[in-house]
Structures are given as structure tokens and as C-alpha cells.
Design an enzyme around this catalytic site. Sequence first.
Site, PDB file in Angstrom:
ATOM      1  CG  ASP A  38       1.096   6.420  -1.170  1.00  0.00           C
ATOM      2  OD1 ASP A  38       1.708   5.353  -1.343  1.00  0.00           O
ATOM      3  OD2 ASP A  38       1.167   7.378  -1.953  1.00  0.00           O
ATOM      4  CG  HIS A  39       1.489   3.554   5.179  1.00  0.00           C
ATOM      5  ND1 HIS A  39       1.471   2.899   6.380  1.00  0.00           N
ATOM      6  CD2 HIS A  39       0.598   2.886   4.396  1.00  0.00           C
ATOM      7  CE1 HIS A  39       0.636   1.877   6.334  1.00  0.00           C
ATOM      8  NE2 HIS A  39       0.090   1.855   5.124  1.00  0.00           N
ATOM      9  N   PRO A  40       2.568   7.892   5.172  1.00  0.00           N
ATOM     10  CG  PRO A  40       1.947   9.151   7.030  1.00  0.00           C
ATOM     11  CD  PRO A  40       1.818   7.789   6.437  1.00  0.00           C
ATOM     12  CE  LYS A  41       5.775   7.917  -0.689  1.00  0.00           C
ATOM     13  NZ  LYS A  41       4.314   7.687  -0.681  1.00  0.00           N
TER      14      LYS A  41
END
Length: 223
Positions: free
Chosen positions: A90-93
Site C-alpha cells: 500500500d501507499h498513503p491514500k
Amino acid sequence: MPAPFLDADARHPLTRLDGEPHVQTVQLARVIDHPNIEVGDHTYYNDFDPVADHAARIAPYLYAGAPERLVIGRFCQFAHGTRFITSSADHPKRWFSSFPFAMFNHEVLDLYREEFARGRDTVIGHDVWIGHGALILPGVTVGNGAIIGAGAVVARDVPGWSVVAGNPACEVRARFAPEVAALLDRLAWWDLPLAEIRALVPVLASADVDALAAAVARLRPGR
């Protein structure tokens, strides 16, 4: 001496008609040694290509010491291309940029430490069939007996004894009536000794609800 009904210790559980092992099919519990992955016995995976590291093949973003785990039940069946995209991918959303600056410059790691620690476990139940090329996204729980269609992208939890397909994966139908699913949950055949499972195969390889109910009454009388 007759061969065992099932051999949990075999790296390659499938034997061809010529007696040679089918080397593309492996029992994941015998080939994966990863602190963040737990796999039940008799769960197998098939890949058409040579695999040097099965943990990296099925869960390419899961590293040792990550905040999340991949937990897989017993007697699951995973086709070629099954992939678990775990939380570490995941990447920061929630932020203005999804770019993970801290991965490339540790001077800003403190800004990302809490975000990187948000790992959610991915949990696959027992007797789950995942079709060719399916992707299971971070934090998903798949219930017992579910079937994931080929090429599905599973972003939400999957109810037990259901069939899901598509992108995003949606429930196509329930496999059984609710009362039958309840009997299967009570039976929990995957937890029985192998000798009892062997004796149950005529029931498991049928759609005889009366025979299933009788098996539950015999094997799980107080459950």
C-alpha cells in the site's frame, strides 16, 4: 504397503499416471518458510513456470518483519497466478501525495512510521479455491469454502461458501442454501483426522444433504 490417503509431508502431492511427481504442484506448507506466512496442511499451489521462492511468488510484497501476516487455511487450492497483494504494497491514500518518499530517503521516515505500521492481515479460510490469475488485495478475509473466479480482483471480504468473480470481485451466488452451509461449518471436515476425512469422501464428493446431515450428527453431535 499402500500409499497414504494424503501425505502432508510431500513437497509434490500430485503424482502423474507414470508415477512421477507433478513438480509444478506443491504443498505450500512444505515449501514456504516465512515468518509472516502461515499455511495449513494440504493446501496446494500450481505454477506453470519454475519457482525459486514460493513465498515471493504468491505474496511478492510481504517481507519478513512486516506489520501484516498472510494466514491460509487447510485444503485450499490455488491456481497459477494466484497473488496476495498484502498491506506492505500500500501507499498513503489519505495524504496529498501517495508517493512513498521515506522508502527512498530515510531522513523522512518518521513522517511515515505510523502509516507503514498499519498492516492488516490477509486471511484465507479452509477449502478455498482461488482461480487462475486472481488477486487478493490487502486486508481481505475469505471465508471457508469460497470460490474466487479466474482473474478476479478481490478488494472486500468474501463470505464463506460463496462464489465471487470480476473486477472488482462481486458475489455471483451462494454455493449452497444457508442451512447446508451451516451444516458444513458445523462439520468443519478439514479439522478431522485424515482417516475420518477419507471415510467422508463419499459424502464430500456428493451433493447429498441427508448424508451430510448424518455425518454431522455422527461426527459433531454436540456442535
